[in-house]
Enzyme design. Structure first.
Site, PDB file in Angstrom:
ATOM      1  N   LYS A  26       1.060  -1.335  -0.183  1.00 33.76           N
ATOM      2  CA  LYS A  26      -0.007  -0.038  -0.251  1.00 33.76           C
ATOM      3  C   LYS A  26       1.210   1.082   0.143  1.00 33.76           C
ATOM      4  CE  LYS A  26       0.031  -0.086   5.041  1.00 33.76           C
ATOM      5  NZ  LYS A  26      -1.357  -1.013   6.121  1.00 33.76           N
ATOM      6  N   ARG A  82     -11.162   0.516  15.746  1.00 32.58           N
ATOM      7  CA  ARG A  82     -10.671   1.405  14.324  1.00 32.58           C
ATOM      8  C   ARG A  82     -12.362   0.668  13.579  1.00 32.58           C
ATOM      9  NH1 ARG A  82      -4.849   2.224  12.237  1.00 32.58           N
ATOM     10  NH2 ARG A  82      -5.581  -0.481  11.268  1.00 32.58           N
ATOM     11  N   TYR A  89      16.451  29.794   9.253  1.00 30.91           N
ATOM     12  CA  TYR A  89      15.156  30.454   9.064  1.00 30.91           C
ATOM     13  C   TYR A  89      14.853  30.278  11.206  1.00 30.91           C
ATOM     14  CZ  TYR A  89      12.832  30.754   4.792  1.00 30.91           C
ATOM     15  OH  TYR A  89      12.523  30.171   3.717  1.00 30.91           O
ATOM     16  N   MET A 111      12.342  24.013   2.997  1.00 30.08           N
ATOM     17  CA  MET A 111      11.311  23.569   1.816  1.00 30.08           C
ATOM     18  C   MET A 111      12.077  22.769   1.540  1.00 30.08           C
ATOM     19  SD  MET A 111       8.061  24.938  -0.724  1.00 30.08           S
ATOM     20  CE  MET A 111       7.632  26.103   0.519  1.00 30.08           C
TER      21      MET A 111
END
Ligand SMILES: *Cc1c(COP(=O)(O)O)cnc(C)c1O
Length: 359
Positions: free
Chosen positions: A35, A131, A256, A304
């Protein structure tokens, strides 16, 4: 200079990890869980490599099975979340797609849609994860519904999923196995409960079918590693290159938010990978990296498209040097811990921007 950020996938490692699952569980059939694009490794390539060796594949959702059939994969594919649209059932029977039934609604969807070819069904039992899955009040009616339905193959498999198998000391797994045994006591059908962690760590969970996922990709499924997982071979090497090198003075900052401050004169390498590639933004200062074969550490916020590393302890680092973000030396689970997540999240998060190469 081209951007050399890439994920190199070792298909032989995936095959060896699959064969390890078979070796550990000689009396089970092991379904390869592919998956989420084979946990980021590329589901078509992984399926092609494993197809001669596996009895079946598993994916989470119907669309993932359609992609594999479109690519010519022909072994049975189990859809773990089942089918929820009547229109998908014909495709499922024509294309030998097996479906999980986790609720009475999913069972009725099947019994109310006449089919010409028998459908293979697995049942999901809720043994405590709360679940998905059938509980003791719904199990018997659903089995009756399905076994009386002409277009459901009577070789139904009973399955469940474990909540805490990644912790070898947790008693939840034993409780779930006991609940499963109680629920299935008087039903003579095949069974399946083990994911990777259970398969490796809890022998009592090895049943007719197991469903290994993460171990195929070479990551330990355990919160703390144990002996068995030392035999796993990481299949993905996520790598990039150094694109800039500079010296910073004591008390200067990097990146940053001034997230890292030099406590002494230091050398910083900038590397061409960021959170848009799937490097985790929450990776802390100190997260390990391998630059030109030498250990270095993340210094500064992940951007990023770039990260920065303290290479003061390294020698002769040059622009263009290769950086292993995770792979055979830097374990993705260790990087994940530094980012307060799990290896599964990192592998599945490597973005479409990153080309995959196969060896
Ligand atoms: C994803 C999944 C697995 C595989 O789990 P791993 O921990 O990756 O081995 C097995 N069974 C089900 C139902 C799953 O959703």
């Amino acid at each position: 200079m081209p951007r050399h950020t890439k994920a190199t996938i070792n298909l032989n490692a995936i095959l060896a990890n699959y064969q390890l699952a078979n070796k550990v569980t000689p009396n089970s059939k092991n379904i390869a869980v592919i998956k989420a694009d084979a946990y980021g490794h590329g589901s078509i390539k992984v399926a092609q490599a494993l197809e001669p060796f596996v009895p079946a594949f598993a994916v989470a959702i119907f669309e993932e099975a359609v992609v594999l059939r479109g690519a010519g994969i022909s072994k049975p594919i189990l859809v773990l979340q089942g089918i929820n649209e009547p229109s998908e059932l014909d495709f499922a029977t024509n294309e030998n797609i097996w479906t999980m039934v986790e609720s009475e609604e999913q069972a009725k969807l099947i019994t109310q849609s006449p089919l010409t070819i028998p459908l293979n069904v697995w049942l999901k039992l809720d043994t405590g994860m709360n679940r998905l899955g059938l509980d003791n009040t719904h199990l018997e009616p659903v089995i009756n519904l399905l076994t009386n339905c002409h277009w459901v193959n009577d070789q139904i498999v009973l399955s469940s999923h474990l909540a805490c198998a990644s912790d070898l000391t947790d008693t939840m797994t034993k409780n779930q196995v006991r609940t499963f045994a109680e629920l299935t006591e008087n039903i003579n059908l095949s069974t399946s409960i083990a994911n990777s962690a259970a398969l490796l760590g809890f022998p009592e969970t090895r049943m007719d079918w197991n469903r290994p996922g993460i171990m195929l990709y070479g990551l330990s499924p355990f919160d703390e590693s144990n002996q068995q997982d030392k035999l796993l071979r990481p299949a993905m090497t996520f790598s990039s290159t150094v694109i800039s090198i500079r010296d910073v003075k004591k008390d200067e900052h990097v990146g940053y938010g001034n997230f890292w401050t030099a406590d002494k004169p230091s050398t910083i390498a900038t590397i061409a990978v960021g959170y848009a590639d799937g490097y985790p933004r929450h990776a802390a200062n100190g997260t390990p990296l391998l630059i030109a074969g030498q250990k270095a550490h993340l210094a500064g916020r992940v951007s990023m498209d770039m990260i920065t590393a303290d290479i003061s302890q390294c020698s002769d680092i040059k622009i263009g040097d290769t950086v292993e973000l995770w792979g055979e030396t830097i374990n993705a689970n260790d990087v994940a811990r530094c980012a307060e997540t799990i290896g599964y999240d990192l592998l599945t998060g490597v973005s479409q921007r990153v080309p995959r190469y196969y060896k």
